[in-house]
Design a protein around this motif. Structure first.
Motif, mmCIF file in Angstrom:
data_model
loop_
_atom_site.group_PDB
_atom_site.id
_atom_site.type_symbol
_atom_site.label_atom_id
_atom_site.label_comp_id
_atom_site.label_asym_id
_atom_site.label_seq_id
_atom_site.Cartn_x
_atom_site.Cartn_y
_atom_site.Cartn_z
ATOM 1 N N THR A 86 0.304 -1.341 0.109
ATOM 2 C CA THR A 86 -0.056 0.122 0.276
ATOM 3 C C THR A 86 0.261 1.717 0.225
ATOM 4 N N THR A 87 2.458 1.034 1.147
ATOM 5 C CA THR A 87 2.737 1.884 0.530
ATOM 6 C C THR A 87 3.307 2.958 -0.323
ATOM 7 N N GLU A 88 3.676 1.292 -1.253
ATOM 8 C CA GLU A 88 4.255 1.953 -2.533
ATOM 9 C C GLU A 88 3.072 2.159 -3.903
ATOM 10 N N GLY A 89 1.652 2.723 -3.549
ATOM 11 C CA GLY A 89 0.467 3.106 -4.071
ATOM 12 C C GLY A 89 -0.280 1.798 -4.748
ATOM 13 N N GLY A 90 0.280 0.577 -3.867
ATOM 14 C CA GLY A 90 -0.145 -1.203 -4.449
ATOM 15 C C GLY A 90 -1.250 -1.227 -3.660
ATOM 16 N N ARG A 91 -2.219 -2.826 -4.290
ATOM 17 C CA ARG A 91 -3.105 -2.989 -3.905
ATOM 18 C C ARG A 91 -2.792 -4.540 -3.099
ATOM 19 N N LEU A 92 -3.170 -4.740 -2.370
ATOM 20 C CA LEU A 92 -3.491 -6.117 -2.424
ATOM 21 C C LEU A 92 -4.579 -7.275 -1.341
ATOM 22 N N LEU A 137 5.946 -4.149 -5.768
ATOM 23 C CA LEU A 137 6.560 -6.215 -5.779
ATOM 24 C C LEU A 137 7.617 -6.155 -4.461
ATOM 25 N N SER A 138 9.197 -5.622 -4.959
ATOM 26 C CA SER A 138 9.843 -5.249 -4.233
ATOM 27 C C SER A 138 9.945 -4.968 -2.740
ATOM 28 N N ALA A 139 8.831 -4.119 -2.246
ATOM 29 C CA ALA A 139 8.625 -3.643 -0.906
ATOM 30 C C ALA A 139 7.604 -4.559 0.064
ATOM 31 N N ALA A 140 6.629 -5.446 -0.725
ATOM 32 C CA ALA A 140 6.228 -6.718 -0.101
ATOM 33 C C ALA A 140 7.301 -7.870 -0.467
ATOM 34 N N TRP A 141 8.153 -8.247 -1.216
ATOM 35 C CA TRP A 141 9.041 -9.262 -0.865
ATOM 36 C C TRP A 141 10.208 -9.051 -0.056
ATOM 37 N N LEU A 142 11.286 -7.562 0.135
ATOM 38 C CA LEU A 142 12.331 -7.676 1.125
ATOM 39 C C LEU A 142 11.749 -7.591 2.528
#
Length: 340
Positions: free
Chosen positions: A154-160, A262-267
């Protein structure tokens, strides 16, 4: 003189260009579809440009360049974190030149700030993050970890969207259909064979990261067309959590941001001891991609499916995939004289 009109000394310019080149090198740890690493960085005296590399686009699998942009977005997020960890704040210009489609982003207007300790930890996670295609263990993913990963997106503007049991069964059916469609397409099979037979090139997927046999899971994994060398162990995906990374738009800038998410989630998952595996085959086939839109009630556009789980601690995981050399992905000709 910098772009903001402020006078910059030669030593400051040298520090900045060194930091930019090092950030680009750190971004080389980013994940990409079939480990294509489809990016090239250009270091300028006061900016860092991210460009796509057409030769490393999967034209059969990803003709629109959606997954290419997601891969490059992950590299962009890695570079941003690397700069923050070294005490640099950058303004990110995404798609800065509509006439230049290969130019995806520019990091510019850099200023000195206090080094970010959270970014430092994330840079450490880049060194150990990898794709583990084995089935996960029966240990459930902590609810708190799912919450942290969701917030990172969410912080990076995405949704999950976390999928419930019935949705996972729908996902499994869609993934199985996508696998059948891709297995019957000779161009897709040839492209997959090419990127899984690239030993010694610094790209592609070596045998040791691919399962030695199809894992027995609810949601089918990609069929790579030949067995790899990775023992899959006795696990299943019963304790796995499946989530859909999606957004409101289906345009190149939104794909780039999806890669950053994706990068933020994976890290974040790596920091928390959670295994994350992106599943892209189900979005590569238009029919199954529309099935995923149905799971979103038509309110968004799916970018990737993510499998979250706890890896089996009793079996060694796969090695890291190879990487291109810095000379192959970073152009420093514009600053070579200044860096000394």
């Amino acid at each position: 003189m910098g772009r903001d009109g402020k006078v910059v000394t030669m030593s400051q310019e040298s520090q900045l260009t060194t930091a930019l080149a090092e950030a680009a090198a750190t971004a080389g740890h980013a994940p990409s579809l079939h480990n294509t690493q489809p990016w090239r960085w250009r270091v300028l005296p006061d900016a860092l440009e991210l460009r796509t590399v057409a030769d490393r686009q999967l034209t059969a699998t990803d003709p629109e360049g959606r997954l290419l942009a997601i891969s490059c977005g992950a590299a962009l997020h890695h570079a941003r974190l690397a700069l923050a960890a070294e005490g640099w704040r950058a303004v990110v210009e995404r798609m800065p030149d509509p006439a230049d489609r290969e130019l995806l982003a520019r990091l510019t207007t850099l200023t000195r700030v206090t080094a970010d300790p959270d970014a430092m930890r994330m840079v450490q996670c880049m060194q150990i993050r990898h794709t583990d295609r084995r089935p996960v263990s029966d240990e459930p993913v902590p609810t708190a970890a799912i919450g942290e990963i969701t917030r990172a997106v969410t912080t990076e503007g995405g949704r999950l969207q976390i999928l419930d049991g019935d949705q996972v069964l729908e996902l499994a059916a869609a993934a199985g259909h996508a696998d059948t469609v891709e297995a019957e397409d000779p161009q897709l099979r040839a492209e997959l064979a090419y990127w899984t037979s690239r030993a010694g090139t610094g790209t592609g997927l070596p045998p040791e990261v691919l399962p030695e046999q199809p894992p027995q899971t609810t949601v089918p994994a990609r069929d790579f067309g030949h067995p790899g060398g990775l023992p899959i162990g006795p696990g299943h995906d019963r304790a796995a959590v499946y989530a859909m990374l999606y957004g409101d738009e289906d345009e190149p800038d939104s794909w780039l941001r999806a890669g950053e998410a994706l990068s933020a989630a994976w890290l974040t998952a790596t920091r928390l001891g959670v295994s994350l595996v992106p599943l892209s085959s189900v979005v590569e086939v238009e029919g199954t991609r529309q099935s995923l839109r149905h799971l979103l009630a038509g309110l968004g556009f799916p970018y990737l499916v993510l499998r979250l789980g706890i890896a089996d601690p009793t079996h060694a995981g796969p090695p890291h995939t190879p990487r291109l050399t810095t000379e192959q992905v970073i152009d420093t000709t514009a600053v070579r004289g200044e860096r000394g």
